[in-house]
Design a protein around this motif. Sequence first.
Motif, PDB file in Angstrom:
ATOM      1  N   ILE A   1       7.736 -25.134  -4.648  1.00 39.16           N
ATOM      2  CA  ILE A   1       7.164 -26.119  -3.627  1.00 39.16           C
ATOM      3  C   ILE A   1       7.895 -25.843  -2.544  1.00 39.16           C
ATOM      4  N   GLN A   2       9.101 -25.622  -2.461  1.00 41.87           N
ATOM      5  CA  GLN A   2       9.812 -25.153  -0.921  1.00 41.87           C
ATOM      6  C   GLN A   2       9.362 -24.022  -0.508  1.00 41.87           C
TER       7      GLN A   2
ATOM      8  N   LYS B   1      10.234 -26.773  -8.452  1.00 44.35           N
ATOM      9  CA  LYS B   1      10.817 -27.456  -7.018  1.00 44.35           C
ATOM     10  C   LYS B   1      10.796 -26.237  -6.087  1.00 44.35           C
TER      11      LYS B   1
ATOM     12  N   TYR C   1      13.281 -26.904 -12.273  1.00 44.35           N
ATOM     13  CA  TYR C   1      13.933 -26.366 -10.896  1.00 44.35           C
ATOM     14  C   TYR C   1      12.776 -25.295 -10.210  1.00 44.35           C
TER      15      TYR C   1
ATOM     16  N   THR D   1      10.726 -35.099  -5.252  1.00 48.20           N
ATOM     17  CA  THR D   1      11.438 -34.280  -6.375  1.00 48.20           C
ATOM     18  C   THR D   1      13.039 -34.075  -5.929  1.00 48.20           C
ATOM     19  N   SER D   2      13.382 -34.844  -4.790  1.00 52.35           N
ATOM     20  CA  SER D   2      14.519 -34.516  -4.381  1.00 52.35           C
ATOM     21  C   SER D   2      15.740 -35.483  -5.083  1.00 52.35           C
TER      22      SER D   2
ATOM     23  N   CYS E   1       5.518 -34.371  -2.027  1.00 55.39           N
ATOM     24  CA  CYS E   1       5.967 -33.900  -3.357  1.00 55.39           C
ATOM     25  C   CYS E   1       7.461 -33.359  -3.110  1.00 55.39           C
ATOM     26  N   TRP E   2       7.859 -33.174  -2.006  1.00 57.52           N
ATOM     27  CA  TRP E   2       9.381 -32.396  -1.752  1.00 57.52           C
ATOM     28  C   TRP E   2      10.283 -33.829  -1.869  1.00 57.52           C
TER      29      TRP E   2
ATOM     30  N   GLN F   1      11.169 -36.242 -11.319  1.00 56.42           N
ATOM     31  CA  GLN F   1      12.028 -34.947 -11.582  1.00 56.42           C
ATOM     32  C   GLN F   1      11.006 -33.896 -11.872  1.00 56.42           C
ATOM     33  N   LEU F   2      11.222 -32.887 -11.454  1.00 54.24           N
ATOM     34  CA  LEU F   2      10.447 -31.518 -11.464  1.00 54.24           C
ATOM     35  C   LEU F   2      11.422 -30.458 -12.036  1.00 54.24           C
TER      36      LEU F   2
END
Length: 115
Positions: free
Chosen positions: A39-40, A36, A33, A114-115, A110-111, A30-31
């Motif tokens: 990254i998005q 995250k 928010y 973290t999802s 990475c994505w 978990q990263l």
Amino acid sequence: MFVLIAIAVGMFIHSGMKLERFSYMEKGFQLPYTLKMSIQHSRESFALTYRIAIITGVCLCILSPVFIFAASSINDNYASYGVSAFMVMAGVGAFLFVYYGNIQGLTRTCWRSTS
């Protein structure tokens, strides 16, 4: 050429073994928010660059044999220059696939983690 291929394969093996120690991170984590969302945003902004790089690489690989035919049509003595240009263009196309594909793969990893 085969010497360069052998060196490249050795480099791939070395980097794969070096990254093996981070395999535990593939299970997910978990990263925060804000990270995250960062990254998005990076992934969304890279999408156009990735698309253009892949299209350019495909076009270079498809068009690379043209140099062989063009050089041969001028004079048979120039065929070796056509082959050289063919190899350079195909190499640049392959570089685009590998380089930008690795960047895209990292953002996906990475994505996904973290999802």
